[in-house]
Design an enzyme around this catalytic site. Structure first.
Site, PDB file in Angstrom:
ATOM      1  N   HIS A  23       1.625  -0.311  -3.415  1.00 22.83           N
ATOM      2  CA  HIS A  23       0.273  -1.074  -3.316  1.00 22.83           C
ATOM      3  C   HIS A  23      -0.471  -0.596  -4.806  1.00 22.83           C
ATOM      4  CE1 HIS A  23      -2.990  -4.487  -1.776  1.00 22.83           C
ATOM      5  NE2 HIS A  23      -2.121  -4.355  -2.917  1.00 22.83           N
ATOM      6  N   HIS A  25      -1.182  -2.638  -9.191  1.00 18.89           N
ATOM      7  CA  HIS A  25      -0.604  -3.530  -9.734  1.00 18.89           C
ATOM      8  C   HIS A  25      -0.901  -3.422 -10.968  1.00 18.89           C
ATOM      9  CE1 HIS A  25      -1.555  -6.448  -6.849  1.00 18.89           C
ATOM     10  NE2 HIS A  25      -2.617  -6.057  -5.688  1.00 18.89           N
ATOM     11  N   HIS A 206      -0.506  -9.905   0.049  1.00 18.92           N
ATOM     12  CA  HIS A 206      -1.146  -9.650   0.610  1.00 18.92           C
ATOM     13  C   HIS A 206      -2.041 -10.591   1.186  1.00 18.92           C
ATOM     14  CE1 HIS A 206      -1.236  -7.195  -3.614  1.00 18.92           C
ATOM     15  NE2 HIS A 206      -2.197  -7.608  -3.254  1.00 18.92           N
ATOM     16  N   GLU A 209      -7.392  -9.077   3.693  1.00 19.65           N
ATOM     17  CA  GLU A 209      -8.037  -8.133   2.550  1.00 19.65           C
ATOM     18  C   GLU A 209      -9.408  -8.685   3.021  1.00 19.65           C
ATOM     19  OE1 GLU A 209      -6.952  -8.466  -0.814  1.00 19.65           O
ATOM     20  OE2 GLU A 209      -8.303  -6.762  -2.276  1.00 19.65           O
ATOM     21  N   ASP A 288      -6.081  -1.322  -7.912  1.00 18.96           N
ATOM     22  CA  ASP A 288      -5.850  -1.261  -9.216  1.00 18.96           C
ATOM     23  C   ASP A 288      -7.406  -0.095 -10.199  1.00 18.96           C
ATOM     24  OD1 ASP A 288      -5.362  -4.378  -9.441  1.00 18.96           O
ATOM     25  OD2 ASP A 288      -5.981  -4.417  -8.363  1.00 18.96           O
TER      26      ASP A 288
HETATM   27  N1  ADE Z   1      -4.568  -8.480  -7.441  1.00 23.35           N
HETATM   28  C1  ADE Z   1      -4.800  -7.359  -8.314  1.00 23.35           C
HETATM   29  N2  ADE Z   1      -5.223  -7.088  -7.282  1.00 23.35           N
HETATM   30  C2  ADE Z   1      -5.418  -7.421  -6.154  1.00 23.35           C
HETATM   31  C3  ADE Z   1      -6.198  -7.601  -4.602  1.00 23.35           C
HETATM   32  N3  ADE Z   1      -6.451  -5.965  -4.865  1.00 23.35           N
HETATM   33  N4  ADE Z   1      -6.129  -8.763  -3.758  1.00 23.35           N
HETATM   34  C4  ADE Z   1      -5.963  -9.571  -4.467  1.00 23.35           C
HETATM   35  N5  ADE Z   1      -4.901  -9.742  -5.534  1.00 23.35           N
HETATM   36  C5  ADE Z   1      -4.793  -9.205  -6.773  1.00 23.35           C
HETATM   37 ZN    ZN Z   2      -3.222  -5.565  -4.315  1.00 23.70          ZN
END
Ligand code: ADE
Ligand code: ZN
Length: 350
Positions: A23, A25, A206, A209, A288
């Site tokens: 996971h 990005h 996703h 969250e 990220d």
């Molecule tokens: N895009 C990048 N990081 C993300 C996250 N944690 N949740 C949703 N979209 C994302």
């Molecule tokens: Zn993510």
């Protein structure tokens, strides 16, 4: 529970663990230094006076407050070289910690600014192929739809990408769904996911969250995903939790992201360890890392410290990451065996 003799011993153990990042990005790996360098190179004007001023702005209150900065940061990416440099910088950082990486990218963030999808693919792919050659680090690409945009937009980007499929068949194996979760339920993308499934892509999304457990259930039932990104709010629904355990549906959990985006107030309260101990296939990932203060190993280390995870449980998380990856069984097996050897050689009794 065994304990480590020092922080360094914990970090060394975590670094050496054979594991996968599932996971991540790629746009979330842009460090402020690179954002400024690419802005200079491309003549893009930034809203921040310095790298430090940008870094100081990384005080997020929720997912949207992060996404606003994340999309602004990505605006410096214009050329194939930019995408290559961004991906190679990440791969160089992670190759000591990961044996395999599955990387999400958001083509709409770039095509909407006039960058050709061919440019995005070419830059990311050349970096990943270089990493495979140079460091033996393999990986896949997960093309992710932005859920704040429409279903028609998702179909459009899929149509743009499909002619490139053969050229990148070694890398592009999966489809994902990211961006603002609340108010953008899975059902919005049921038809485009059905099409991706027909096309033979592996599917992730996703869910859970910030959104409710119902989004996790709908991602499973309506999108038919194999893996849930985040999914930590599943714990609020005992029936769903039982289902995730019984089906061994992996959750790609991102502890430092959850902390920075206030999904949890303290890492000590994170449900990662509880979910693991209940038998879920949870994995640890960085999401990220440039924005959340840590790459893959940092997420393992911080989770271990805050949740008292010892070698056995860290080993279980690494094993889950191999199991949950999209690698074919023939490539999972040697990694699992490498992990077994590593754990035998690094058990506390030695
Ligand atoms: N895009 C990048 N990081 C993300 C996250 N944690 N949740 C949703 N979209 C994302
Ligand atoms: Zn993510």
């Amino acid at each position: 529970m065994d304990s480590f003799s020092s922080d360094q011993a914990l970090r060394d153990f975590v670094t050496g663990l054979p594991k996968a990042e599932l996971h991540l990005h790629i746009e979330g790996t842009l460090e402020p230094e690179m954002i400024f360098e690419l802005a200079r190179r491309n003549g893009v004007k930034l809203a921040y006076a310095s790298e430090q001023a940008l870094r100081d702005a990384y005080a997020f209150t929720d997912l949207q407050s992060f996404l606003d900065l994340y999309y602004a940061g990505a605006s410096v990416l214009l050329t194939e070289r930019d995408f290559h440099d961004m991906a190679l910088a990440y791969l160089e950082r992670v190759h000591a910690d990961a044996r395999h990486v599955e990387i999400m990218f958001d083509p709409q963030t770039h095509t909407d600014r006039g960058v050709a999808i061919e440019t995005v693919f070419a830059g990311l792919a050349s970096a990943m192929r270089q990493a495979r050659e140079q460091w033996g680090l393999g990986g896949y690409l997960i093309l992710s739809f932005l859920r704040h945009l429409s279903e028609a937009d998702a179909f459009a980007v899929l149509e743009q990408a499909l002619p490139l499929r053969d050229q990148y068949a070694d890398l592009w194996v999966a489809i994902g769904l990211d961006s603002s979760e609340r108010g953008n339920p899975p059902e919005k993308f049921a038809r485009v996911y059905a099409r991706c499934r027909e096309l033979g892509f592996r599917l992730v999304a996703h869910a859970g969250e910030e959104g409710p457990p119902a989004y996790v259930r709908d991602a499973l039932d309506l999108l038919r995903v194999e893996r849930i990104d985040h999914g930590v709010r599943s714990e609020e629904d005992p029936r769903l939790l039982r289902r995730l355990i019984e089906q061994r549906t992996p959750l790609t959990v991102c502890p430092l992201s959850n902390l920075k985006l206030r999904v949890v107030d303290e890492l000590e309260q994170h449900n990662l360890a509880r979910l693991l101990r209940q038998g879920l296939c949870v994995t640890v990932n960085s999401d990220d890392p440039a924005y959340f203060g840590g790459y893959l190993a940092d997420n393992y280390v911080e989770a271990a410290r805050s949740l008292s995870l010892g070698r056995r449980e860290l080993g279980a998380l690494a094993r889950n990451s191999i199991e949950a990856s999209f690698l074919p069984d023939g490539k999972k097996k040697p990694l699992q065996e490498e992990l077994d050897r590593y754990l035998a050689a690094n058990s506390p009794s030695r």
